[in-house]
Design an enzyme around this catalytic site. Structure first.
Site, mmCIF file in Angstrom:
data_model
loop_
_atom_site.group_PDB
_atom_site.id
_atom_site.type_symbol
_atom_site.label_atom_id
_atom_site.label_comp_id
_atom_site.label_asym_id
_atom_site.label_seq_id
_atom_site.Cartn_x
_atom_site.Cartn_y
_atom_site.Cartn_z
ATOM 1 N N HIS A 66 7.546 -34.103 -22.578
ATOM 2 C CA HIS A 66 7.334 -34.875 -21.351
ATOM 3 C C HIS A 66 6.024 -34.482 -20.667
ATOM 4 O O HIS A 66 5.914 -34.561 -19.456
ATOM 5 C CB HIS A 66 8.536 -34.722 -20.413
ATOM 6 C CG HIS A 66 9.795 -35.265 -21.016
ATOM 7 N ND1 HIS A 66 10.031 -36.609 -21.151
ATOM 8 C CD2 HIS A 66 10.863 -34.657 -21.580
ATOM 9 C CE1 HIS A 66 11.195 -36.804 -21.745
ATOM 10 N NE2 HIS A 66 11.718 -35.635 -22.020
ATOM 11 N N LYS A 90 3.268 -2.448 -8.075
ATOM 12 C CA LYS A 90 4.591 -2.315 -8.669
ATOM 13 C C LYS A 90 5.673 -3.032 -7.878
ATOM 14 O O LYS A 90 6.343 -3.907 -8.373
ATOM 15 C CB LYS A 90 4.946 -0.827 -8.825
ATOM 16 C CG LYS A 90 6.349 -0.578 -9.408
ATOM 17 C CD LYS A 90 6.520 -1.173 -10.788
ATOM 18 C CE LYS A 90 7.950 -1.067 -11.284
ATOM 19 N NZ LYS A 90 8.163 -1.871 -12.487
ATOM 20 N N TRP A 102 -3.590 -1.931 -1.624
ATOM 21 C CA TRP A 102 -3.546 -3.170 -2.396
ATOM 22 C C TRP A 102 -4.008 -4.268 -1.446
ATOM 23 O O TRP A 102 -3.363 -4.536 -0.430
ATOM 24 C CB TRP A 102 -2.132 -3.444 -2.890
ATOM 25 C CG TRP A 102 -2.040 -4.665 -3.754
ATOM 26 C CD1 TRP A 102 -2.646 -4.882 -4.964
ATOM 27 C CD2 TRP A 102 -1.301 -5.856 -3.484
ATOM 28 N NE1 TRP A 102 -2.327 -6.119 -5.453
ATOM 29 C CE2 TRP A 102 -1.500 -6.743 -4.574
ATOM 30 C CE3 TRP A 102 -0.480 -6.280 -2.442
ATOM 31 C CZ2 TRP A 102 -0.912 -8.014 -4.639
ATOM 32 C CZ3 TRP A 102 0.106 -7.535 -2.510
ATOM 33 C CH2 TRP A 102 -0.114 -8.388 -3.596
ATOM 34 N N ARG A 162 1.762 1.658 -6.062
ATOM 35 C CA ARG A 162 1.900 0.732 -4.936
ATOM 36 C C ARG A 162 0.608 -0.006 -4.618
ATOM 37 O O ARG A 162 0.570 -0.869 -3.738
ATOM 38 C CB ARG A 162 2.367 1.489 -3.686
ATOM 39 C CG ARG A 162 3.724 2.149 -3.841
ATOM 40 C CD ARG A 162 4.093 2.892 -2.587
ATOM 41 N NE ARG A 162 4.240 2.007 -1.455
ATOM 42 C CZ ARG A 162 5.362 1.379 -1.128
ATOM 43 N NH1 ARG A 162 6.451 1.531 -1.867
ATOM 44 N NH2 ARG A 162 5.407 0.592 -0.070
ATOM 45 N N GLU A 222 10.479 -14.986 -18.942
ATOM 46 C CA GLU A 222 10.187 -13.562 -18.795
ATOM 47 C C GLU A 222 9.117 -13.127 -19.805
ATOM 48 O O GLU A 222 8.206 -12.360 -19.477
ATOM 49 C CB GLU A 222 11.479 -12.744 -18.971
ATOM 50 C CG GLU A 222 11.296 -11.244 -18.996
ATOM 51 C CD GLU A 222 10.631 -10.660 -17.752
ATOM 52 O OE1 GLU A 222 10.456 -11.381 -16.753
ATOM 53 O OE2 GLU A 222 10.252 -9.485 -17.803
ATOM 54 N N GLU A 272 0.926 -10.804 -17.174
ATOM 55 C CA GLU A 272 0.712 -9.657 -16.301
ATOM 56 C C GLU A 272 -0.262 -8.634 -16.870
ATOM 57 O O GLU A 272 -1.078 -8.089 -16.134
ATOM 58 C CB GLU A 272 2.054 -8.934 -16.036
ATOM 59 C CG GLU A 272 2.962 -9.667 -15.096
ATOM 60 C CD GLU A 272 4.293 -8.932 -14.894
ATOM 61 O OE1 GLU A 272 4.707 -8.768 -13.749
ATOM 62 O OE2 GLU A 272 4.916 -8.535 -15.907
ATOM 63 N N ASN A 330 0.636 0.141 6.002
ATOM 64 C CA ASN A 330 1.182 -0.617 4.876
ATOM 65 C C ASN A 330 1.914 -1.809 5.454
ATOM 66 O O ASN A 330 2.790 -1.635 6.305
ATOM 67 C CB ASN A 330 2.146 0.260 4.068
ATOM 68 C CG ASN A 330 2.892 -0.531 3.007
ATOM 69 O OD1 ASN A 330 2.358 -1.499 2.474
ATOM 70 N ND2 ASN A 330 4.111 -0.124 2.705
ATOM 71 N N GLY A 331 1.539 -3.018 5.030
ATOM 72 C CA GLY A 331 2.191 -4.219 5.563
ATOM 73 C C GLY A 331 1.153 -5.255 5.950
ATOM 74 O O GLY A 331 -0.004 -5.174 5.545
ATOM 75 N N CYS A 359 0.854 -1.181 0.000
ATOM 76 C CA CYS A 359 0.000 0.000 0.000
ATOM 77 C C CYS A 359 0.893 1.234 0.000
ATOM 78 O O CYS A 359 2.101 1.140 0.179
ATOM 79 C CB CYS A 359 -0.882 0.037 1.245
ATOM 80 S SG CYS A 359 -1.841 -1.467 1.487
ATOM 81 N N LYS A 411 5.410 -11.439 -18.882
ATOM 82 C CA LYS A 411 4.931 -10.159 -19.401
ATOM 83 C C LYS A 411 3.504 -10.290 -19.937
ATOM 84 O O LYS A 411 2.649 -9.470 -19.655
ATOM 85 C CB LYS A 411 5.806 -9.657 -20.552
ATOM 86 C CG LYS A 411 7.116 -8.966 -20.241
ATOM 87 C CD LYS A 411 7.052 -7.782 -19.357
ATOM 88 C CE LYS A 411 7.259 -8.246 -17.993
ATOM 89 N NZ LYS A 411 7.973 -8.077 -16.989
#
Lengths: 608, 608
Positions: free
Chosen positions: B504, B603, B74, B27, B481, B488, B100-101, B2, B485
């Site tokens: 496999h 982020k 968040w 955030r 990666e 996301e 925040n936490g 947050c 992307k």
């Protein structure tokens, strides 16, 4: 991977070859075909799709002969089609070839043959082999084959017959498995034992570069133009063991065989005093001390077992362990010396990537310990130390009992080495061994207790395009295996995430009613996993929890919770994987998929 | 994670707090709220959804005051809703708290408070904090906060105000970031610098267990009840650097910033003679020789950069490297001693899992080298050696320039250490360094040359539910990666597979027209990758290839091929990741997704 069968004798080869191909369908089932020499005529039949298409065609238009070769295919070069089916014939159709493997330099050879005027009917790499033989043929089939094979790069086992040589079957092996079966007045060639087990129990394993010439009552094996002797082995497998035993599918049968398979794998190794005895493990306490690094190398499901192995060995043996996928390991610049132990895991013992990794590591001086289910397999034969999982033949493509017995192999090995190295205090050791012995019963109880809920979950998820498994630590490794099972047979895109890693991107995929199966059996990580569950739940996911009996609070957080028997953290993967196995099974069943032979897959992958 | 902003001064706090929250939306943006003290009244407004909802509400019903706190959320505990939004108030609504936490022991504390008669309005862990303060309050706000904080376990930065103390703002920091901003006759509190950069450039980084009491013109910081001094730092960042620069989205801007970001990261380190100078790396040749094991620890995208780092360091420094996900690493029984180097990779330098892993490893005696983008971040402050990627602020949630500069960090570090250890022959070293210097231009060329094709591919894949990236070796890491992307921001379920591992199990997912993007830039693995491409192609996949200019044969095998400039194998990941970045961007754009702030993501993730 493909399956090869060959016959030379007095009886009807067509029937024997079809029977053998049936047993080899697990090696591939994109197409099937056979060729026989019938009164100096070469006759053949080959068809796209499963073996039943070929059988149907032969019923309508019978062909027979006492010399023949057959093939069941898994497509690599060229789509599944009649044209790409084996056997492949030369232009005059007097030579026929079946092939398992991949010819890597086929494009160059094809160009050369086209320049010489040969025409090609298929897109396969195999077809170049028969034209090459044709090109070198000057009246001596064996000679022509030898010259042709000299030109090939890649992996290949071959069966070759010719109308011009009605008493001769040629078999070639390089990097792909091939055996001879020795009968009375008849000889067999096959990619694997089940193909011929109804006919003979005497088997010769061909080695790399062997070229065998079979007649009706004798055979000669050449290697590098020198005549060689190969030992005849007696196979003790029971053909019955490979039947479905009353279950609808091999997979379901094999899921239910797990308590017995685990018991078998355990009990012959642990005596009543809890001491471990491993007959094919030769590493001494002194040698163990010198091992400063362990690589565990495997593919697919066996790799997932290897991840648990890494955890167990690090805990009990206190040595750095790196688990790697065989097809990646081979090309990495690894740190291998005489202080390195490489543990190879392969159910079939013939997995091409794994076998190549084994050879690579061995050539660099590593000691090789293999965990395999097949006695006398290539992997076993090339290892210094062997741990056989006594799971019996596994027929379903999606591995279940091979996986759980591989986990057991790692339990036993890490306990054994932990004691040998003096890292494991006696009381703790016995406590762990005693609990280990309880596991077959706990697995059995789990199979029955989660069966109904697996069906319910299958019904819930069957139309979803995506599903996520999440877990931390050992639960993450189980999640990887759980996701693979669902992919393989239900064709739902399942993916596993470490619970803590979700929020670093993948959680974007969660929307209303997205199914998430959370495995939360590792008590030390439980609270953290619960936090991860809440974060997917708060984004609308439909969450199914798999946890221990004691964690009743999970019932208030998840949409559905399945409770497992209590055991040590390290043993929970053996219990927590059962529900995902059954979810995969029932989902595939409801969707009408071919459970035992899922699309695009073959049982053991003997090409790279 | 947050975002928190607090203000005490002479001006309108509402405006200043809203401006700060806007800068902190990266955030979290599930909900937003603020509280101000207005003529001895505590007034607040809080709303689900993005900050604009809060602004709209305040426009309709204005509140103002010279003391206030704000929050952008968040969700972790409790779904996004008005009730769960911050600030949270006690029953009499005279104390307000933003947080925040995560409070880990909140269930126990909640039960205790309910037993004492407190009633709860939200599902959050935060609400217990305000009730605890209320419980301990006896006229001294700071004292009550100190007692309340003593009861908390977990991670928390807090901002607290009370109607009864109109000249006091309390700030608490433990494991979640919090800074003070020092103005003239006014003071600020914030989770991150951009929130206050328009107002002041003087900043104090609070440390763990700091409790700060702010009045309009002074502040006191207590730690364990003792008054402490904290250094005031001057921030040199340019606020303009955080704007979009004419691009539609921060992500597109940041993709295009990559050539410059790579150049910046490179050029200040390599002089004209090709010598590398690293000002914050203190490891000597002697110390390097004693390092016998390296762990690279990171989350998400930074972990993918770490995989390349593993490869580079193993090649050039000849030391065993193990790359691990931070949230897993923390709970593994790793082999850490004074011979262990742990490399921490975190763009923000505040990633909670990564930071916790850093502390764990440090406490066991490992040397810590960090690669981070934020000067003075927690990760940087707690490391012995630091490599700053000079990428500038990265605002888009989906990381691009942070990733490519992390790759560059690993190139430089492995070249530097390789030379330091004497493993890298001088000519080869200079050849590599010279090519490294060419990369900003090659990346730039790539961005422009693949832009149009990225749009075409986005159009093709936009309605697909699944997509697969495949590759081997370094191409596999790029695939991981690339898949992340796409996940996301486009919300397409993309997954990466090692080319050799496909068969496999996962190849069962391939059906007619399934999109597969194959990365084939590693020339030594090219033939093998081509075989893997053929096997998905023969099962109906729509295959897009990404390869080097020379591999023109790929055009006959794939449905579409994108050719990249030639470079050394090791550098190809810097070029091959560009197209996947742009595919993700355009797909998200076409689908109408919020490119810079994808759903469910924040982020930098400062909770575990």
């Amino acid at each position: 991977m493909c399956g090869i069968v060959g016959y030379i004798g007095q009886k009807d080869g067509t029937e024997i070859i079809l029977e053998g191909l049936e047993k080899l369908e697990y090696r591939g089932y994109d197409s099937a075909g056979l060729a026989v020499i019938d009164k100096n005529r070469l006759r053949y039949s080959k068809h796209e799709g499963k073996l039943s298409n070929l059988k149907e065609s032969i019923r309508e238009e019978p062909i027979s002969g006492t010399l023949g070769i057959g093939h069941t295919r898994w497509a690599t070069h060229g789509v599944p089609s009649n044209e790409n089916s084996h056997p492949h014939m030369n232009g005059e159709e007097n030579i026929a070839v079946v092939h398992n493997g991949i010819i890597e330099n086929y494009l160059i050879l094809k160009k050369e043959l086209i320049d010489r005027g040969y025409t090609f009917k298929s897109d396969t790499d195999t077809e170049i082999v028969v034209h090459l033989i044709d090109f070198y043929y000057e009246g001596d089939l064996l000679g022509a084959v030898t010259k042709a094979v000299d030109r090939l790069k890649g992996a290949y086992s071959l069966g070759i017959i010719s109308r011009l040589h009605p008493d001769e079957l040629i078999a070639v092996r390089y990097e792909s498995p091939l055996i001879l079966g020795i009968g009375h007045g008849e000889l067999f060639v096959a990619s694997d034992i089940p193909a011929i087990l109804n006919r003979t129990r005497k088997v010769v394993y061909l080695e790399n570069n062997d070229v065998a010439k079979l007649s009706r009552d004798s055979y000669l094996i050449y290697n590098g133009n020198r005549l060689v002797e190969r030992e005849i082995k007696e196979i003790e497998w029971d053909i019955e063991a490979a039947s479905k035993d009353g279950y609808d599918h091999f997979m379901l049968k094999e899921i239910h065989q797990q308590p017995q398979a685990i018991k078998d794998t355990l009990l012959r190794r642990i005596d009543n005093n809890g001491s471990i005895f491993l007959e094919n493990i030769n590493i001494t306490a002194e040698e163990l001390k010198k091992i400063n690094r362990v690589y565990i190398v495997a593919c697919g499901t066996a790799y997932h077992a290897g991840l648990l192995g890494k955890y167990m060995l690090e805990q009990f043996v206190r040595v750095v362990v790196i688990a790697d996928i065989a097809s990646e390991f081979r090309y990495n610049d690894n740190f291998i010396d005489e202080g390195t132990l490489v543990i190879i895991v392969s159910q079939s013992g013939e997995t091409a990537d794994t076998l190549a990794a084994l050879r690579e590591a061995k050539s660099k001086g590593a000691r090789i310990l293999s965990i395999t289910n097949v006695v006398g397999s290539s992997v076993a034969r090339e290892s210094q130390d062997i741990f056989y999982t006594w799971a019996g033949p596994e027929i379903a493509v999606a591995s279940t009992k091979a996986y759980t017995t591989q986990l057991v192999a790692f339990y036993i090995l890490s306990l054994y080495f932990g004691r040998l190295k003096g890292n494991l205090e006696e009381n703790l050791y016995h406590e762990i061994v005693n609990e280990l012995k309880e596991l077959p019963d706990k697995v059995k109880k789990t199979i029955y207790s989660v069966d109904l809920i697996a069906m319910e979950i299958a019904e819930k998820i069957k139309d979803k395009s995506s599903l996520f498994y999440i877990g931390r630590g050992l639960d993450y490794y189980t999640s990887l295996e759980a996701a693979l099972k669902l992919k393989e047979i239900s064709y739902i895109h399942a993916e596993a995430f470490g619970g803590g890693e979700l929020k670093h991107g993948s959680i974007a995929l969660i929307e209303e009613d997205t199914p998430v199966i959370a495995i939360a059996t590792q008590q030390n990580l439980y609270d953290k996993t619960v936090s991860n569950i809440k974060s997917v739940k708060s984004r609308g996911a439909y969450v199914i929890g798999i946890t221990r009996e004691r964690n009743t609070d999970l019932g208030t957080i998840c949409d559905k919770v399945v409770y497992l028997d209590e055991s040590f953290n390290i043993f929970m993967p053996l219990l927590s994987v059962i529900l995902p196995q059954l979810i995969a099974y029932y989902t595939a069943l409801i969707k009408g998929n071919d459970v035992d032979k899922p699309r695009n897959l073959a049982k053991s992958v003997t090409v790279e």
